[in-house]
Design an enzyme around this catalytic site. Sequence first.
Site, PDB file in Angstrom:
ATOM      1  CG  PHE A   1      -2.015   0.923   1.234  1.00 46.79           C
ATOM      2  CD1 PHE A   1      -2.993   0.859   0.252  1.00 46.79           C
ATOM      3  CD2 PHE A   1      -2.100   1.914   2.200  1.00 46.79           C
ATOM      4  CE1 PHE A   1      -4.049   1.764   0.240  1.00 46.79           C
ATOM      5  CE2 PHE A   1      -3.151   2.825   2.192  1.00 46.79           C
ATOM      6  CZ  PHE A   1      -4.120   2.746   1.205  1.00 46.79           C
TER       7      PHE A   1
ATOM      8  CG  ASP B   1      -1.200  -2.722   6.768  1.00 44.19           C
ATOM      9  OD1 ASP B   1      -2.273  -3.122   7.274  1.00 44.19           O
ATOM     10  OD2 ASP B   1      -1.124  -1.699   6.069  1.00 44.19           O
TER      11      ASP B   1
ATOM     12  CE1 TYR C   1     -10.410   1.837   5.672  1.00 43.25           C
ATOM     13  CE2 TYR C   1      -9.874   3.054   7.653  1.00 43.25           C
ATOM     14  CZ  TYR C   1      -9.546   2.655   6.375  1.00 43.25           C
ATOM     15  OH  TYR C   1      -8.369   3.062   5.818  1.00 43.25           O
ATOM     16  CE  LYS C   2      -8.472  -1.684   4.295  1.00 42.91           C
ATOM     17  NZ  LYS C   2      -8.953  -0.894   3.154  1.00 42.91           N
TER      18      LYS C   2
ATOM     19  NE  ARG D   1      -9.580  -3.186  -3.923  1.00 38.73           N
ATOM     20  CZ  ARG D   1      -9.180  -2.578  -2.819  1.00 38.73           C
ATOM     21  NH1 ARG D   1      -8.084  -2.970  -2.193  1.00 38.73           N
ATOM     22  NH2 ARG D   1      -9.882  -1.588  -2.290  1.00 38.73           N
TER      23      ARG D   1
HETATM   24  C1  LIG Z   1      -2.936  -2.273   3.347  1.00 39.42           C
HETATM   25  C2  LIG Z   1      -3.537  -0.993   3.837  1.00 39.42           C
HETATM   26  N1  LIG Z   1      -2.958  -0.336   4.831  1.00 39.42           N
HETATM   27  C3  LIG Z   1      -3.497   0.800   5.331  1.00 39.42           C
HETATM   28  C4  LIG Z   1      -4.661   1.312   4.820  1.00 39.42           C
HETATM   29  C5  LIG Z   1      -5.316   2.547   5.340  1.00 39.42           C
HETATM   30  O1  LIG Z   1      -4.555   3.322   6.153  1.00 39.42           O
HETATM   31  P1  LIG Z   1      -5.188   4.565   6.913  1.00 39.42           P
HETATM   32  O2  LIG Z   1      -5.947   4.035   8.102  1.00 39.42           O
HETATM   33  O3  LIG Z   1      -3.997   5.358   7.307  1.00 39.42           O
HETATM   34  O4  LIG Z   1      -6.077   5.302   5.969  1.00 39.42           O
HETATM   35  C6  LIG Z   1      -5.294   0.662   3.778  1.00 39.42           C
HETATM   36  C7  LIG Z   1      -6.529   1.245   3.228  1.00 39.42           C
HETATM   37  O5  LIG Z   1      -7.130   0.820   2.324  1.00 39.42           O
HETATM   38  C8  LIG Z   1      -4.718  -0.516   3.264  1.00 39.42           C
HETATM   39  O6  LIG Z   1      -5.298  -1.145   2.250  1.00 39.42           O
END
Ligand SMILES: Cc1ncc(COP(=O)(O)O)c(C=O)c1O
Length: 392
Positions: A122, A184, A209-210, A352
């Site tokens: 990411f 992550d 939030y996912k 996706r």
């Molecule tokens: C792999 C990954 N890391 C982090 C994030 C989001 O990070 P943040 O909470 O800083 O917006 C996402 C968001 O889609 C993601 O896919």
Amino acid sequence: VILDTSTLDRHDPLRSFADQFVPIEPGLIYLDGNSLGRMPLDAVEVLRRFETSWGSNLIRSWNDEWIGLPTRLAALLAPIIGADPAGVTFCDSTSVNLFKLASAAMEVQAGRLEIVSESSNFRSNLYVLSRLGELKVSDDPVAAISEKTALVSLSLVSFQSGERFDLDEVTRIAHQHDAMVLWDLSHAAGVVPVNLASSNADLAVGCSYKYLNGGPGAPAWLYVRPELIERLRSPIQGWFGDRRSFEFLSEYEPATGIDRFQAGTPPILSLAAIEPGLKMIAEAGIEQIWEKAQKLRAYFLWRIGKLAEIEPLKPAAFGSHVSVRHPAAWQVCQALIAANVVPDFRTPDLIRFGFSPLTTSFADVDEAVYRLEYILNERIWEQFPAAKSGVT
Ligand SMILES: Cc1ncc(COP(=O)(O)O)c(C=O)c1O
């Protein structure tokens, strides 16, 4: 043997969970829970209660119920990610938590400057890491680990391809080289069973939030292996990470536990909305959730197998979304949204499709593929502009 969707749905032990979410309009098929999970009905109730706790009870609610919220959430998340709750807390965004933990790791790995990551990680993670050391981005990050490596930081499940690394194996190899590992788990937590404790992972972050259904911009979580907590310090010496936040002493002294990675006042409204999703995952069971995720994915791949123009990415190990390549992916994605199917687009040519086992049915997947097939066969997507816009 692939059965018909009504049989698959009838035999689905998780089928009743969909009723515990705010209903969406009939005919809408939501396959983007890997980006923003749906809203639990209980979250509506939780937010409504703020009329009393904030509206009437005001500042007294800090002591009555708010102050311990990150710790309560940590206790609920811990079994879902196989962690000791003493190593988990909720705060800030994933990017900020990644910064805090990676900074802390680089400080104790003094003498080593290299951070190893992967090319398709990411982008936000790579932006953050590139500020903290000599970032080595490789297609084969495991081979890139050496005695120069201070920190290895990877996303367990790739946001782009859906490919999943081997948590235990990568952690083991990093440790062989005395490197620390920061995972992550944004695209894994709440859908793929992981065991941070038994893998010996040092550090982890993830968003809420996912698959955790915590709501838009819900605070993220972070994890530090409990034995490491006392050695690591947050680069942000904020009062909520101080040992005695309310004594306002002249010198900062990090809290003894995981709270040292808190910075400022916790966002109580958004934290509170995370609790119902976590409770539902605990009730459903992460193993059961993962079992259904794999079945939904397999069913989707089988159904799209006959569609000629698209190429699904099929990594050997995976999470719960499937990315599909099409030269006009943006237009196909827009056509799907117009046909009441919501996936998302990822640059340059991927659509996706995310499967959230608590809300997605086999009938949903079937119908989504039916509409996709129509859009491709009739070339409906050509009616949509090629220029991109807005949040994708
Ligand atoms: C792999 C990954 N890391 C982090 C994030 C989001 O990070 P943040 O909470 O800083 O917006 C996402 C968001 O889609 C993601 O896919």
